[in-house]
Design a protein around this motif. Structure first.
Motif, PDB file in Angstrom:
ATOM      1  N   ARG A   1       9.384  13.061  -9.153  1.00  0.00           N
ATOM      2  CA  ARG A   1       8.777  11.773  -9.521  1.00  0.00           C
ATOM      3  C   ARG A   1       7.264  11.855  -9.571  1.00  0.00           C
ATOM      4  O   ARG A   1       6.617  11.169 -10.368  1.00  0.00           O
ATOM      5  CB  ARG A   1       9.239  10.693  -8.529  1.00  0.00           C
ATOM      6  N   LEU A   2       6.676  12.691  -8.703  1.00  0.00           N
ATOM      7  CA  LEU A   2       5.230  12.891  -8.741  1.00  0.00           C
ATOM      8  C   LEU A   2       4.802  13.535 -10.060  1.00  0.00           C
ATOM      9  O   LEU A   2       3.759  13.182 -10.630  1.00  0.00           O
ATOM     10  CB  LEU A   2       4.789  13.775  -7.572  1.00  0.00           C
ATOM     11  N   LEU A   3       5.607  14.478 -10.537  1.00  0.00           N
ATOM     12  CA  LEU A   3       5.233  15.212 -11.742  1.00  0.00           C
ATOM     13  C   LEU A   3       5.136  14.322 -12.973  1.00  0.00           C
ATOM     14  O   LEU A   3       4.346  14.603 -13.877  1.00  0.00           O
ATOM     15  CB  LEU A   3       6.234  16.343 -12.006  1.00  0.00           C
ATOM     16  N   ILE A   4       5.926  13.255 -13.023  1.00  0.00           N
ATOM     17  CA  ILE A   4       5.866  12.372 -14.180  1.00  0.00           C
ATOM     18  C   ILE A   4       5.180  11.045 -13.845  1.00  0.00           C
ATOM     19  O   ILE A   4       5.286  10.078 -14.588  1.00  0.00           O
ATOM     20  CB  ILE A   4       7.265  12.127 -14.778  1.00  0.00           C
ATOM     21  N   ARG A   5       4.497  11.026 -12.704  1.00  0.00           N
ATOM     22  CA  ARG A   5       3.680   9.886 -12.286  1.00  0.00           C
ATOM     23  C   ARG A   5       4.475   8.593 -12.115  1.00  0.00           C
ATOM     24  O   ARG A   5       3.958   7.509 -12.375  1.00  0.00           O
ATOM     25  CB  ARG A   5       2.528   9.680 -13.270  1.00  0.00           C
ATOM     26  N   LEU A   6       5.736   8.706 -11.682  1.00  0.00           N
ATOM     27  CA  LEU A   6       6.453   7.509 -11.263  1.00  0.00           C
ATOM     28  C   LEU A   6       5.920   7.026  -9.923  1.00  0.00           C
ATOM     29  O   LEU A   6       5.998   5.844  -9.600  1.00  0.00           O
ATOM     30  CB  LEU A   6       7.960   7.785 -11.149  1.00  0.00           C
ATOM     31  N   ILE A   7       5.412   7.954  -9.121  1.00  0.00           N
ATOM     32  CA  ILE A   7       4.694   7.636  -7.894  1.00  0.00           C
ATOM     33  C   ILE A   7       3.403   8.435  -7.879  1.00  0.00           C
ATOM     34  O   ILE A   7       3.291   9.471  -8.547  1.00  0.00           O
ATOM     35  CB  ILE A   7       5.541   7.933  -6.635  1.00  0.00           C
ATOM     36  N   GLU A   8       2.430   7.939  -7.126  1.00  0.00           N
ATOM     37  CA  GLU A   8       1.117   8.571  -7.102  1.00  0.00           C
ATOM     38  C   GLU A   8       1.025   9.574  -5.953  1.00  0.00           C
ATOM     39  O   GLU A   8       1.495   9.298  -4.841  1.00  0.00           O
ATOM     40  CB  GLU A   8       0.027   7.516  -6.942  1.00  0.00           C
ATOM     41  N   PRO A   9       0.414  10.732  -6.171  1.00  0.00           N
ATOM     42  CA  PRO A   9       0.261  11.708  -5.091  1.00  0.00           C
ATOM     43  C   PRO A   9      -0.780  11.262  -4.074  1.00  0.00           C
ATOM     44  O   PRO A   9      -1.701  10.500  -4.390  1.00  0.00           O
ATOM     45  CB  PRO A   9      -0.202  12.969  -5.829  1.00  0.00           C
ATOM     46  N   THR A  10      -0.627  11.735  -2.838  1.00  0.00           N
ATOM     47  CA  THR A  10      -1.639  11.513  -1.807  1.00  0.00           C
ATOM     48  C   THR A  10      -2.849  12.396  -2.071  1.00  0.00           C
ATOM     49  O   THR A  10      -3.996  11.962  -1.924  1.00  0.00           O
ATOM     50  CB  THR A  10      -1.048  11.804  -0.414  1.00  0.00           C
ATOM     51  N   SER A  11      -2.593  13.624  -2.479  1.00  0.00           N
ATOM     52  CA  SER A  11      -3.671  14.549  -2.851  1.00  0.00           C
ATOM     53  C   SER A  11      -3.075  15.687  -3.665  1.00  0.00           C
ATOM     54  O   SER A  11      -1.858  15.799  -3.829  1.00  0.00           O
ATOM     55  CB  SER A  11      -4.381  15.091  -1.599  1.00  0.00           C
ATOM     56  N   GLY A  12      -3.940  16.557  -4.187  1.00  0.00           N
ATOM     57  CA  GLY A  12      -3.499  17.668  -5.016  1.00  0.00           C
ATOM     58  C   GLY A  12      -3.673  17.366  -6.491  1.00  0.00           C
ATOM     59  O   GLY A  12      -4.068  16.256  -6.874  1.00  0.00           O
ATOM     60  N   ARG A  13      -3.360  18.361  -7.315  1.00  0.00           N
ATOM     61  CA  ARG A  13      -3.532  18.218  -8.765  1.00  0.00           C
ATOM     62  C   ARG A  13      -2.253  18.557  -9.506  1.00  0.00           C
ATOM     63  O   ARG A  13      -1.500  19.441  -9.104  1.00  0.00           O
ATOM     64  CB  ARG A  13      -4.642  19.148  -9.278  1.00  0.00           C
ATOM     65  N   ILE A  14      -2.028  17.819 -10.596  1.00  0.00           N
ATOM     66  CA  ILE A  14      -0.944  18.107 -11.531  1.00  0.00           C
ATOM     67  C   ILE A  14      -1.571  18.242 -12.904  1.00  0.00           C
ATOM     68  O   ILE A  14      -2.134  17.275 -13.437  1.00  0.00           O
ATOM     69  CB  ILE A  14       0.112  16.983 -11.546  1.00  0.00           C
ATOM     70  N   LEU A  15      -1.503  19.433 -13.464  1.00  0.00           N
ATOM     71  CA  LEU A  15      -2.061  19.696 -14.788  1.00  0.00           C
ATOM     72  C   LEU A  15      -0.929  19.744 -15.805  1.00  0.00           C
ATOM     73  O   LEU A  15       0.054  20.465 -15.614  1.00  0.00           O
ATOM     74  CB  LEU A  15      -2.834  21.012 -14.814  1.00  0.00           C
TER      75      LEU A  15
END
Length: 313
Positions: free
Chosen positions: A52-66
């Protein structure tokens, strides 16, 4: 193949009364265009949250997704809206993930409607999608309660394909289905990947399910990746004791019972207060003093086979 997705030091903590649930805790990996990365682990390990983080259904606390080299965190709402066409998800439960008030045609066509496609073109596109996933045209005006689980999941797949995405998160897409139906859905996903040039993150708790569909497999435990390798290599040379335990849980024919039983002791520790050092050391048969004191890094042992374990040479 070029990298489609690069994940760097990804974290997701959920605040609760007792503290923070460390659902995903410093995870890094890549997914190349056209490949399937299997993400495997017990319930609660953080694998669905990662998807879900990878497709931005939820927002990460930290880190990067390129995605294609672009940091998704820097995208504005308009850019993210456009990105929805390229990134989709197939949910685990075909019974709860479909609106029971909408017909099958309406369900599949809803994303097309949101992105402004006219009614006539939308109906033609839905007809083509239903044929692509093996659904009869006569089901267009049927409702979800009139379909069995396998056909409902085909509806979910058609909906995910409606905007011609490049990347799909398959979140345990066959776990709620009978075994005979599971193989049909897995074969369909592989066929669609080949014909539509799709890239998958395939989430599952079952190594036997991901074995044939995945190019690479990452094993996750309590928010961290403990082993990652090409699919065949992971099965032939399983290094981490947790991966070995998952493999031991895969059923094998009675005439070929050469695999030793590997039963984990104890329960999964709380993700609110995970163990220090290696998070698996409280259940590990190999544990040493260093395991409770120092977290082992995920280290490449050659051939793209990485493992986080102090015991593995």
């Amino acid at each position: 193949m070029p990298e489609l997705i690069v994940v760097e030091n990804l974290r997701k903590y959920f605040p609760v009364a007792a503290g923070n649930v460390h659902a995903v805790d410093d995870v890094s990996f890549t997914i190349d265009e056209g490949e399937t990365l299997g993400l495997v682990g017990e319930s609660g390990c953080g694998k669905s949250t990662t998807g879900r983080l990878l497709i931005r259904l939820i927002e990460p606390t930290s880190g990067r997704i390129l995605y294609r080299g672009r940091d998704m965190a820097s995208m504005d709402k308009q850019e993210l809206h456009g990105l929805r066409k390229e990134m989709q998800i197939i949910f685990q439960d075909p019974f709860s993930s479909i609106d029971p008030r909408k017909s099958i045609g309406e369900t599949i066509g809803k994303p097309l409607e949101i992105f402004g496609m006219g009614r006539k073109e939308r109906e033609e596109t839905v007809d083509a999608l239903m044929e692509k996933v093996g659904l009869s045209p006569r089901l267009y005006y049927k409702y979800p309660h009139e379909l069995d689980g396998g056909r409902r999941q085909r509806v979910g797949i058609a909906r995910a394909l409606s905007l011609s995405p490049s990347f799909i998160v398959c979140d345990e897409p066959v776990s709620a289905l009978d075994v005979s139906i599971q193989s049909q859905i897995l074969n369909l996903l592989q066929e669609l990947q080949e014909t539509m040039k799709l890239t998958y993150l395939f989430v599952s708790h079952d190594l036997s399910v991901v074995k044939h569909i995945s190019d690479r497999i990452a094993v996750m435990y309590l928010g961290k990746i403990v082993e990652s390798a090409p699919s065949l290599d992971l099965f032939r040379n399983t290094l981490h004791p947790y991966s070995q335990a998952l493999l031991a849980a895969v059923p094998i024919p009675k005439l070929n019972r050469k695999r030793e039983r590997f039963i984990l002791s104890g329960g999964v520790p709380s993700p609110i207060n995970p163990p220090t050092g290696c998070r698996f050391h409280t259940r590990c048969p190999w544990t040493m003093d260093i395991c409770s004191q120092q977290e082992p890094p995920l280290t490449d042992r050659g051939g793209g086979h990485s493992v986080a374990c102090h015991k593995v040479p």
